[in-house]
Design an enzyme around this catalytic site. Sequence first.
Site, PDB file in Angstrom:
ATOM      1  N   ASP A 113      -8.062  -4.954  -0.346  1.00  0.00           N
ATOM      2  CA  ASP A 113      -8.540  -5.779  -1.466  1.00  0.00           C
ATOM      3  C   ASP A 113      -8.234  -7.258  -1.307  1.00  0.00           C
ATOM      4  O   ASP A 113      -8.697  -8.076  -2.107  1.00  0.00           O
ATOM      5  CB  ASP A 113      -7.906  -5.274  -2.767  1.00  0.00           C
TER       6      ASP A 113
ATOM      7  N   HIS B 211       0.857  -1.190   0.000  1.00  0.00           N
ATOM      8  CA  HIS B 211       0.000   0.000   0.000  1.00  0.00           C
ATOM      9  C   HIS B 211       0.891   1.237   0.000  1.00  0.00           C
ATOM     10  O   HIS B 211       1.960   1.241   0.603  1.00  0.00           O
ATOM     11  CB  HIS B 211      -0.888   0.010   1.253  1.00  0.00           C
TER      12      HIS B 211
HETATM   13  C1  SDX Z   1      -6.091   0.362  -3.004  1.00  0.00           C
HETATM   14  O1  SDX Z   1      -4.062   4.771  -1.953  1.00  0.00           O
HETATM   15  C2  SDX Z   1      -5.149   4.200  -1.370  1.00  0.00           C
HETATM   16  O2  SDX Z   1      -5.597   4.584  -0.330  1.00  0.00           O
HETATM   17  C3  SDX Z   1      -5.777   3.020  -2.164  1.00  0.00           C
HETATM   18  C4  SDX Z   1      -6.825   2.192  -1.430  1.00  0.00           C
HETATM   19  C5  SDX Z   1      -8.081   3.007  -1.177  1.00  0.00           C
HETATM   20  O3  SDX Z   1      -8.820   2.650  -0.234  1.00  0.00           O
HETATM   21  O4  SDX Z   1      -8.372   3.925  -2.000  1.00  0.00           O
HETATM   22  O5  SDX Z   1      -6.307   1.715  -0.208  1.00  0.00           O
HETATM   23  C6  SDX Z   1      -7.253   1.002  -2.284  1.00  0.00           C
HETATM   24  O6  SDX Z   1      -5.813   0.725  -4.116  1.00  0.00           O
HETATM   25  C7  SDX Z   1      -5.280  -0.681  -2.264  1.00  0.00           C
HETATM   26  C8  SDX Z   1      -4.053  -1.185  -3.096  1.00  0.00           C
HETATM   27  C9  SDX Z   1      -4.560  -2.241  -4.088  1.00  0.00           C
HETATM   28  N1  SDX Z   1      -3.506  -2.606  -5.037  1.00  0.00           N
HETATM   29  C10 SDX Z   1      -2.885  -3.825  -4.989  1.00  0.00           C
HETATM   30  O7  SDX Z   1      -3.108  -4.675  -4.124  1.00  0.00           O
HETATM   31  C11 SDX Z   1      -1.901  -4.083  -6.124  1.00  0.00           C
HETATM   32  C12 SDX Z   1      -0.611  -4.704  -5.579  1.00  0.00           C
HETATM   33  N2  SDX Z   1       0.094  -3.669  -4.776  1.00  0.00           N
HETATM   34  C13 SDX Z   1       0.946  -2.819  -5.471  1.00  0.00           C
HETATM   35  O8  SDX Z   1       1.087  -2.788  -6.803  1.00  0.00           O
HETATM   36  C14 SDX Z   1       1.589  -1.682  -4.655  1.00  0.00           C
HETATM   37  O9  SDX Z   1       1.833  -2.156  -3.397  1.00  0.00           O
HETATM   38  C15 SDX Z   1       0.799  -0.395  -4.602  1.00  0.00           C
HETATM   39  C16 SDX Z   1       0.460   0.092  -5.975  1.00  0.00           C
HETATM   40  C17 SDX Z   1      -0.462  -0.597  -3.828  1.00  0.00           C
HETATM   41  C18 SDX Z   1       1.658   0.648  -3.888  1.00  0.00           C
HETATM   42  O10 SDX Z   1       2.758   0.844  -4.654  1.00  0.00           O
HETATM   43  P1  SDX Z   1       3.848   1.987  -4.282  1.00  0.00           P
HETATM   44  O11 SDX Z   1       3.507   2.667  -3.015  1.00  0.00           O
HETATM   45  O12 SDX Z   1       4.054   2.829  -5.490  1.00  0.00           O
HETATM   46  O13 SDX Z   1       5.106   1.136  -3.937  1.00  0.00           O
HETATM   47  P2  SDX Z   1       6.125   0.616  -5.002  1.00  0.00           P
HETATM   48  O14 SDX Z   1       5.425   0.128  -6.223  1.00  0.00           O
HETATM   49  O15 SDX Z   1       7.179   1.671  -5.154  1.00  0.00           O
HETATM   50  O16 SDX Z   1       6.716  -0.681  -4.234  1.00  0.00           O
HETATM   51  C19 SDX Z   1       7.794  -0.555  -3.313  1.00  0.00           C
HETATM   52  C20 SDX Z   1       8.532  -1.887  -3.418  1.00  0.00           C
HETATM   53  C21 SDX Z   1       8.970  -2.208  -4.863  1.00  0.00           C
HETATM   54  O17 SDX Z   1      10.097  -3.084  -4.764  1.00  0.00           O
HETATM   55  P3  SDX Z   1      11.596  -2.401  -4.933  1.00  0.00           P
HETATM   56  O18 SDX Z   1      11.581  -1.652  -6.241  1.00  0.00           O
HETATM   57  O19 SDX Z   1      11.737  -1.486  -3.717  1.00  0.00           O
HETATM   58  O20 SDX Z   1      12.509  -3.592  -4.905  1.00  0.00           O
HETATM   59  O21 SDX Z   1       7.647  -2.961  -3.039  1.00  0.00           O
HETATM   60  C22 SDX Z   1       7.438  -3.825  -4.151  1.00  0.00           C
HETATM   61  C23 SDX Z   1       7.820  -3.036  -5.387  1.00  0.00           C
HETATM   62  O22 SDX Z   1       8.223  -3.918  -6.441  1.00  0.00           O
HETATM   63  N3  SDX Z   1       6.007  -4.181  -4.131  1.00  0.00           N
HETATM   64  C24 SDX Z   1       5.525  -5.385  -4.392  1.00  0.00           C
HETATM   65  C25 SDX Z   1       4.144  -5.278  -4.208  1.00  0.00           C
HETATM   66  N4  SDX Z   1       3.821  -4.027  -3.854  1.00  0.00           N
HETATM   67  C26 SDX Z   1       4.989  -3.337  -3.817  1.00  0.00           C
HETATM   68  N5  SDX Z   1       6.128  -6.541  -4.757  1.00  0.00           N
HETATM   69  C27 SDX Z   1       5.325  -7.615  -4.946  1.00  0.00           C
HETATM   70  N6  SDX Z   1       3.970  -7.600  -4.775  1.00  0.00           N
HETATM   71  C28 SDX Z   1       3.368  -6.449  -4.413  1.00  0.00           C
HETATM   72  N7  SDX Z   1       2.035  -6.423  -4.263  1.00  0.00           N
END
Ligand code: SDX
Length: 427
Positions: free
Chosen positions: A363, A306
Amino acid sequence: MSDKAILEYGGGRYEFPVIKGTEDELAIDIKTLRAATGMVTLDPGYKNTGSCESEITFLDGEKGVLRYRGYSIEDLAEKADFLEVAYLLIFGELPNKEQLEKFHNDIKEESQVDEEMKKILDGFPKSAHPMGVLSSLTSALVAFNPSCVDVSSELAMYNSIVRILAKFPVLVAWTMRKKKGLPLDYGDDSLGYVENIHKMMFKRPNQEYKRDSIAIDALDKLLILHADHEQNCSTSTVRIVGSSHAGLFASLSAGISALWGPLHGGANQAVLEMLEAIEADGGDTKKYMAKAKDKNDPFRLMGFGHRVYKNFDPRAKIIKKSADEVLGSLGIDDPILDIAKGLEKEALEDKYFVDRKLYPNVDFYSGIIYRALGIPTEMFTVMFALGRLPGWIAQWREMRLRKEPIGRPRQVYIGETLRSFVPLEKR
Ligand code: SDX
């Protein structure tokens, strides 16, 4: 602590006010930055940038705290119903009995959707994704309710709000019934707000509607848990579209499109599809954990991580508990729930996820309950939009009442500098 931030650059020294929110959050007010320094900030994804001051929702991502207008999400999920929470988010206070009754009655007055809207719905193929249908129908509502909101009139604002709270659930139900090839059902004003949504979605054409308390209570709680979440992607979209003084319905339509994305609200559908793939793959969670950690693999563990929560998403905790209760009450033994719990346990013990503070989000478990209630997977994000509707309305209303300026970020240009035009024959 000083209430000023100092920037020293290029021989200059610049002071900017530091403002403190009611929960002691601090922000550097850079409204004068470009005028004073000629510079802008750069912050892709706005990870460090506050877009507004707001009184609606507070969340602390480090502590896993979420409150709507000061009330904890745990209290509201346990003790309130969705219509009360909608009133709270939009108008700032929990309604008393009379206020809630009037609010519901005013909504019932507006619950007819123009029959012509069915022609738009019929124009979609059954294969159309419900989020695309819902966004289009919401935008089309403007044609039948042409008066854009006159925000200088509280009455006009109120009427527009009750109108969309009345008609949106009808559009949600119609979107699902169209996909299922069922005749479109109208509401029943004698029912409760969420009970009526359940009836419109599930009443079979050849049977009397049977009240399903377990399903209605589960739905009510899920809608509360999705109702607002400060300046997330779709809410920021609603605000920025509304900041051009586009109407409420047009702004909501844009928010639905933003929520559709699998990184945002679309994740609840992606989670179920991921869990079903793991089940089909013999429950091999380790293979999917490896894929999620492999930088060369675009696969992410959907429902994990998140932007703000670097601790458990408090909503995920409540939904996980509710999933156990609902499936237990319905007598459903869904292997998908066991796979989800196994995946969660593995991830919470895995260094990659622990180091990156990746926890289950809202989710991760919600789709398991939607599925138990008989909601098709492709409708999961529509249910998220239905829950988020009052939050979007509240945020749009706050932005307009506070007379926020039109949203227009700056950039840092990194393209070609000036060059002479080359005629076609010389290229
Ligand atoms: C919602 O913002 C809100 O409030 C949203 C929400 C709401 O109520 O409105 O809460 C609802 O959208 C919840 C999130 C739902 N999305 C997912 O479940 C999709 C999977 N999660 C991600 O793609 C990710 O965690 C995000 C998009 C939610 C957040 O991404 P960020 O904050 O931009 O973080 P990032 O992509 O920079 O990740 C940081 C690190 C990275 O690794 P490094 O580059 O540091 O090595 O964490 C890794 C990412 O690759 N990572 C994941 C991951 N989420 C982040 N790796 C594997 N699986 C994941 N799910």
